[in-house]
Scaffold this motif. Structure first.
Motif, PDB file in Angstrom:
ATOM      1  N   UNK A 327      34.510  43.066  42.668  1.00  0.00           N
ATOM      2  CA  UNK A 327      34.630  43.097  41.204  1.00  0.00           C
ATOM      3  C   UNK A 327      33.459  42.387  40.535  1.00  0.00           C
ATOM      4  N   UNK A 328      33.038  41.248  41.076  1.00  0.00           N
ATOM      5  CA  UNK A 328      31.916  40.527  40.474  1.00  0.00           C
ATOM      6  C   UNK A 328      30.651  41.373  40.496  1.00  0.00           C
ATOM      7  N   UNK A 329      30.449  42.124  41.562  1.00  0.00           N
ATOM      8  CA  UNK A 329      29.233  42.921  41.680  1.00  0.00           C
ATOM      9  C   UNK A 329      29.256  44.135  40.757  1.00  0.00           C
ATOM     10  N   UNK A 330      30.327  44.936  40.825  1.00  0.00           N
ATOM     11  CA  UNK A 330      30.287  46.153  39.997  1.00  0.00           C
ATOM     12  C   UNK A 330      30.489  45.854  38.515  1.00  0.00           C
ATOM     13  N   UNK A 331      31.184  44.761  38.184  1.00  0.00           N
ATOM     14  CA  UNK A 331      31.398  44.485  36.767  1.00  0.00           C
ATOM     15  C   UNK A 331      30.160  43.845  36.132  1.00  0.00           C
ATOM     16  N   UNK A 332      29.465  42.976  36.854  1.00  0.00           N
ATOM     17  CA  UNK A 332      28.225  42.432  36.298  1.00  0.00           C
ATOM     18  C   UNK A 332      27.199  43.540  36.117  1.00  0.00           C
ATOM     19  N   UNK A 333      27.113  44.461  37.089  1.00  0.00           N
ATOM     20  CA  UNK A 333      26.202  45.602  36.941  1.00  0.00           C
ATOM     21  C   UNK A 333      26.589  46.446  35.737  1.00  0.00           C
ATOM     22  N   UNK A 334      27.896  46.656  35.531  1.00  0.00           N
ATOM     23  CA  UNK A 334      28.343  47.467  34.407  1.00  0.00           C
ATOM     24  C   UNK A 334      27.982  46.862  33.061  1.00  0.00           C
ATOM     25  N   UNK A 335      28.246  45.587  32.871  1.00  0.00           N
ATOM     26  CA  UNK A 335      27.955  44.967  31.582  1.00  0.00           C
ATOM     27  C   UNK A 335      26.455  44.845  31.339  1.00  0.00           C
ATOM     28  N   UNK A 370      27.673  52.015  40.576  1.00  0.00           N
ATOM     29  CA  UNK A 370      28.617  51.029  40.031  1.00  0.00           C
ATOM     30  C   UNK A 370      29.984  51.652  39.804  1.00  0.00           C
ATOM     31  N   UNK A 371      30.000  52.850  39.203  1.00  0.00           N
ATOM     32  CA  UNK A 371      31.267  53.529  38.936  1.00  0.00           C
ATOM     33  C   UNK A 371      31.977  53.900  40.227  1.00  0.00           C
ATOM     34  N   UNK A 372      31.230  54.312  41.262  1.00  0.00           N
ATOM     35  CA  UNK A 372      31.842  54.663  42.546  1.00  0.00           C
ATOM     36  C   UNK A 372      32.520  53.445  43.172  1.00  0.00           C
ATOM     37  N   UNK A 373      31.853  52.298  43.102  1.00  0.00           N
ATOM     38  CA  UNK A 373      32.440  51.084  43.673  1.00  0.00           C
ATOM     39  C   UNK A 373      33.682  50.664  42.899  1.00  0.00           C
ATOM     40  N   UNK A 374      33.626  50.777  41.568  1.00  0.00           N
ATOM     41  CA  UNK A 374      34.784  50.392  40.762  1.00  0.00           C
ATOM     42  C   UNK A 374      35.954  51.345  41.007  1.00  0.00           C
ATOM     43  N   UNK A 448      20.058  46.836  39.418  1.00  0.00           N
ATOM     44  CA  UNK A 448      19.905  47.388  40.767  1.00  0.00           C
ATOM     45  C   UNK A 448      20.385  46.403  41.828  1.00  0.00           C
ATOM     46  N   UNK A 449      20.080  45.124  41.642  1.00  0.00           N
ATOM     47  CA  UNK A 449      20.462  44.116  42.640  1.00  0.00           C
ATOM     48  C   UNK A 449      21.968  44.122  42.853  1.00  0.00           C
ATOM     49  N   UNK A 450      22.737  44.019  41.765  1.00  0.00           N
ATOM     50  CA  UNK A 450      24.193  43.926  41.922  1.00  0.00           C
ATOM     51  C   UNK A 450      24.817  45.279  42.278  1.00  0.00           C
ATOM     52  N   UNK A 453      24.063  45.944  45.925  1.00  0.00           N
ATOM     53  CA  UNK A 453      24.846  45.038  46.759  1.00  0.00           C
ATOM     54  C   UNK A 453      26.265  45.545  46.925  1.00  0.00           C
ATOM     55  N   UNK A 454      26.854  46.048  45.844  1.00  0.00           N
ATOM     56  CA  UNK A 454      28.201  46.594  45.935  1.00  0.00           C
ATOM     57  C   UNK A 454      28.267  47.833  46.791  1.00  0.00           C
ATOM     58  N   UNK A 455      27.158  48.583  46.859  1.00  0.00           N
ATOM     59  CA  UNK A 455      27.146  49.781  47.708  1.00  0.00           C
ATOM     60  C   UNK A 455      26.842  49.468  49.152  1.00  0.00           C
ATOM     61  N   UNK A 456      25.844  48.615  49.386  1.00  0.00           N
ATOM     62  CA  UNK A 456      25.409  48.322  50.749  1.00  0.00           C
ATOM     63  C   UNK A 456      26.448  47.510  51.510  1.00  0.00           C
ATOM     64  N   UNK A 457      27.125  46.592  50.797  1.00  0.00           N
ATOM     65  CA  UNK A 457      28.091  45.742  51.484  1.00  0.00           C
ATOM     66  C   UNK A 457      29.343  46.494  51.919  1.00  0.00           C
ATOM     67  N   UNK A 458      29.506  47.733  51.478  1.00  0.00           N
ATOM     68  CA  UNK A 458      30.638  48.519  51.962  1.00  0.00           C
ATOM     69  C   UNK A 458      30.496  48.845  53.433  1.00  0.00           C
ATOM     70  N   UNK A 459      29.449  49.570  53.828  1.00  0.00           N
ATOM     71  CA  UNK A 459      29.265  49.842  55.258  1.00  0.00           C
ATOM     72  C   UNK A 459      29.052  48.582  56.079  1.00  0.00           C
ATOM     73  N   UNK A 460      28.513  47.522  55.461  1.00  0.00           N
ATOM     74  CA  UNK A 460      28.256  46.276  56.190  1.00  0.00           C
ATOM     75  C   UNK A 460      29.353  45.255  55.916  1.00  0.00           C
TER      76      UNK A 460
END
Length: 931
Positions: A327-335, A370-374, A448-450, A453-460
């Motif tokens: 939530x911290x990653x996709x919501x910070x990216x969203x705002x 971001x939307x995919x992660x959320x 891009x950073x956040x 991170x929300x996308x890459x940390x899924x597989x990892x």
């Protein structure tokens, strides 16, 4: 790893950033980002992958066992990394968002928020935790307020809600400390009272839940979060992704293991969380403003977190830990994306945004990620955390688990639907007409950073296993081995099926978005949350007005009547309850008491019958001197001397005021109603004083405190005057506060009389006679002053020095010295020649400075205002004497202020026509003495 340097660095950054902002402007954000980023690395190298915790303690208020205790375990590490890491990214983002002229204050408040949050998640003391909690409340209020007039009302409503939660947390802290006997958080949470005392556990569970829900924007406290969207994008990104709302989630997770002993806890959290998740999802689907959509989606996601924390199983807390990160990653990216689009497109309305893929392809791709992660689409981190959330709900069993499974499944459908609104309407079509991207690269880079991170940390996801596992274990107070591993794929199970159904149904809602929008294009409630809070706020203000109306005005009687009558009533009841003890007590009065009582009564009667002001003052003086004699008779020499000297000086100062008032009382001040009111007030005051004396000090043996002081004062302080040792040794902090008030009184007197011209002197024409000639009339007083003024000044110094071992001290010495100055003033033939040439504000201020400096010396022995002792040539010396000098100066300064300002203000400084042009010798003498 040492925790105090990390925390101190964060707070030092708060102090440095304003200076950097003045020098570097918006570039100061890069410095803040670098510091927070470095602290992130330091924390990451701590116990993130270890079951061991780091504990550190520094004394803070040792007398009540309140310490600066810091503790970093898995849960603290998780939230510290979010606070610092997301904070570093957002500070970098802000360098391109914040305007130059507002950068200093913005960075100060943002870094203060980061430091307060870091203190909160590392605190292992309940008092420290509460203080940090309240600092976050204040910072959020000020950050919202910074947007200008349009932020005033939302800031006030946010403050009202979050402060109410702070009061609930304060009540919980007090209850825990009283029940467990400790302020140490980790020890209090491990206390057996949680399992053996259901009332205690239930009460604290409700209080902690309420406090957390106000911060985490849970129903019915959810309205503040969308209301606070007037704040700029970096504030929303930080407060609603990693800071403000996460404080509530952290509190719930920290108390989860202990509060779960109460059956109230899971039902309360799951019910409120599910309701909030569903309401937030529906409200998000209603919104066309991109920022409002994200705000309500935050409400919904926080509801999901609260519900899964309420489930309370190891899987549930692991899921909560994972979803906190996602939530911290996709919501910070969203705002942050909202801020970027505001700058470049000039709008946040989803109905006006089109063709972002053509206009800004890279940023558009990050928005999609971001939307995919959320939405929880494979293989993002949001998908993995959602799988664990659903698995925790489905495997929790009956009761709260059933409610959570149904509610969170429905919330997952809504999540897919509102996440798609970020992509489907805005990505396709002709390229949008965007403004030049000044600073857009920095903003896009931080997004891009956040987002990545929300996308890459899924597989990892397995890389997060040590951090999330220790976090869940710390929440439940169990060994990390009791927590299953965290990984991407854990087979075909009911959670995966529910997730697939949620995605499918959510996609259906997206395809039917036209009909969904038409169905939701109506108010779902007869009122909004914001309007409800506003009505509550206005109601509280009106209640305050109604409550204060009876005491509105300047008349002291209106303010004193109610408390005095209530005290008198309470005292009368107390006397009634102790009537038997009082009746059986031996008599302690003698004939002198009766005589002094009659003398006091005569003085009171004289005041009541007086028809002019001077007679009333003389009657009041009789009462004061009678009380002073009473103190002498009872052996309280210090108190008696103080009372006697205060009476002398009070009469002198009041006479100076009376010269500017009519002799008699103004007509029409009586009247039956006012007379009755005054009579009731007077009788009530008498009853209150009598009953308080009887109950508090009469007919009982010496108190434990007085016995201890009498027995230990000389050994502990080296002084045999118990009264003085109490004032300057044992309770020096009280005395310090009083002398600061005296110094402020001199300052306030000066400000008031400078701001408003006093009434002119009441001068009456009198026939020429020796008694009306100031010089001839004062010959005896002038002659006596030549001897008495120097003697009294020397006596004041002597009394000051002997106060530690005999009646006296700084207060009494200053009153004697002030009496000398009053005598010199009264002996002078005019106000101008009698004025004391003494910088009274400087003298009073120096008194406070000397006392404060003495208090700082006490830190050498471990405590502010602790006296230091030494024997010099066989004489026992103590810094308490220096402290007493500060008292002396403060008292002397305020008395001289009264003489100079009330006796002869600059406006009245005109020569007396009855005097020759040359000044009298007493005028010269008084000036020399005062020098």
């Amino acid at each position: 790893m040492s925790l105090f340097p990390v925390l101190v660095t964060a707070w030092v950054l708060v102090l440095v950033v304003p200076v950097l902002g003045a020098r570097l402007g918006t570039r100061a954000g890069w410095v803040a980002a670098a510091v927070l980023g470095a602290l992130t690395v330091v924390v990451a190298t701590g116990p993130a992958s270890s079951p061991d915790s780091v504990d550190e303690v520094l004394p803070w208020i040792p007398a009540v066992e309140v310490m600066l205790r810091l503790r970093m375990d898995g849960l603290g590490t998780l939230f510290a990394l979010l606070v610092l890491g997301i904070g570093a990214v957002i500070m970098a983002y802000s360098t391109s968002y914040v305007t130059e002229e507002r950068s200093g204050g913005f960075y100060t408040l943002m870094t203060a928020f980061a430091a307060a949050m870091l203190t909160l998640v590392l605190a292992d003391d309940l008092v420290l935790l509460f203080v940090a909690w309240e600092i976050t409340t204040i910072c959020s209020y000020l950050l919202i307020l910074r947007v200008g007039p349009r932020g005033r009302e939302p800031a006030a409503r946010t403050l009202l809600i979050t402060v109410s939660g702070g009061l609930a947390l304060l009540a919980a802290v007090c209850t825990i400390v009283v029940r467990t006997g400790t302020t140490q958080l980790s020890v209090a949470l491990a206390d057996p009272a949680w399992g053996t005392d259901p009332v205690f556990a239930g009460v604290v569970a409700v209080l902690v839940a309420m406090a957390a829900m106000t911060k985490a924007a849970q129903f019915p406290f959810h309205s503040w979060l969308p209301d606070a969207m007037v704040a700029p994008a970096p504030v929303s990104a930080y407060l609603h992704a990693a800071a403000m709302v996460k404080a509530g989630i952290y509190l719930l997770m920290r108390f989860s293991g202990a509060a779960a002993a109460s059956p109230v806890w899971p039902w309360l959290l799951v019910t409120v969380g599910v309701v909030t998740a569903l309401l937030g999802g529906v409200f998000a689907l209603q919104r066309h403003d991109l920022k409002e959509l994200l705000a309500y989606s935050t409400v919904s996601q926080l509801g999901l977190l609260v519900a899964v924390i309420g489930i309370g199983t190891p899987t549930a807390l692991l899921a909560a830990s994972a979803h906190v990160v996602a939530h911290a990653l996709f919501k910070s990216a969203g705002f942050m994306t909202v801020g970027l689009l505001e700058r470049r497109a000039g709008t946040r309305d989803l109905r006006e945004l089109r063709g972002l893929f053509r206009a800004i392809p890279w940023t558009a791709s990050m928005i999609v990620l971001t939307a995919l992660s959320m939405a929880g689409i494979p293989l993002t981190l949001g998908f993995v955390s959602k799988e664990y959330v659903l698995d925790a709900a489905l495997t929790a069993g009956t009761g709260p688990g059933t409610l959570a499974a149904a509610g969170l499944g429905a919330a997952a459908v809504l999540t897919v639907a509102y996440s798609a609104r970020l992509v489907v309407p805005v990505m396709f079509g002709p390229a949008a007409d965007l403004r030049p991207g000044g600073g857009a690269r920095t903003m896009a880079g931080t997004v891009t950073v956040t987002a990545l991170a929300g996308g890459v940390l899924g597989p990892a996801a397995s890389a997060l296993d040590p951090l999330l596992g220790t976090s869940a274990a710390a929440s439940l107070q169990v060994p990390p081995a009791a927590i299953d591993g965290f990984y991407v794929w854990h087979g075909l199970n009911p959670a995966l099926l529910v997730s697939a159904l949620a995605i499918a149904i959510g996609a259906g809602l997206v395809l039917a978005r036209g009909r969904v929008d038409r169905f939701l294009a109506r108010p779902l409630w007869p009122f909004t949350g914001v309007s409800a809070v506003e009505r509550l706020r206005t109601g509280i203000i009106e209640l305050g007005r109604v409550t204060g109306r009876p005491t509105a005005g300047d008349a002291p009687a209106r303010h004193l009547l109610v408390p005095i009558l209530l005290i008198a009533l309470a005292g009368t009841v107390a006397v009634g309850l102790r009537a038997g003890d009082i009746a059986a007590a031996p008599g302690t009065s003698d004939a002198s008491d009766v005589l002094l009582l009659l003398l006091s009564a005569c003085g009171i009667g004289a005041v009541l019958m007086a028809r002019n002001r001077l007679a009333a003052v003389l009657g009041a003086g009789v009462v004061g001197f009678s009380v002073a004699l009473w103190f002498f008779g009872l052996g309280a020499a210090d108190v008696a001397l103080t009372q006697l000297l205060v009476e002398v000086l009070t009469v002198a100062v009041i006479v100076l005021i009376l010269r500017r008032l009519p002799r008699g009382f103004p007509a029409g001040t009586g009247g039956a109603r006012r007379t009755v009111t005054r009579a009731v007030l007077a009788v009530g005051a008498g009853v209150a004083a009598t009953t308080a004396t009887l109950v508090s000090t009469g007919w009982r043996g010496p108190s434990a405190a007085s016995t201890w002081f009498l027995a230990e004062a000389q050994e502990q302080t080296g002084g045999s005057n118990v009264v003085n040792t109490i004032l300057v040794d044992f309770r020096a902090l009280d005395t310090f506060g009083e002398l600061v008030v005296l110094a402020l009184a001199a300052l306030v007197m000066t400000a008031l009389l400078d701001a408003r011209r006093p009434q002119p002197l009441q001068v009456t024409d009198a026939p020429a006679a020796p008694v009306t000639d100031p010089r001839a009339n004062a010959i005896f007083l002038r002659t006596a002053a030549k001897v008495l003024v120097p003697f009294l000044l020397l006596a004041s110094v002597y009394v000051l020095l002997r106060g530690h071992n005999a009646p006296g001290g700084g207060f009494i010495g200053a009153l004697i010295g002030a009496s000398a100055l009053v005598l010199a003033y009264l002996a002078a033939p005019s106000d101008a020649t009698g004025r004391v040439r003494l910088p009274f504000l400087l003298v009073a201020g120096m008194g406070a400075v000397v006392a404060a400096a003495t208090g700082l010396l006490g830190l050498l022995d471990g405590s502010f205002l602790r006296p230091l002792h030494a024997d010099v040539l066989g004489v026992h010396l103590s810094t308490a004497l220096v402290f007493d000098v500060g008292v002396y100066l403060a008292v002397l300064g305020v008395v001289v202020a009264g003489l100079n300002l009330l006796g002869a203000p600059p406006e009245d400084d005109e020569p007396d026509p009855r005097l020759p042009p040359d000044r009298s010798e007493v005028g010269h003498a008084s000036e020399e003495v005062s020098r």
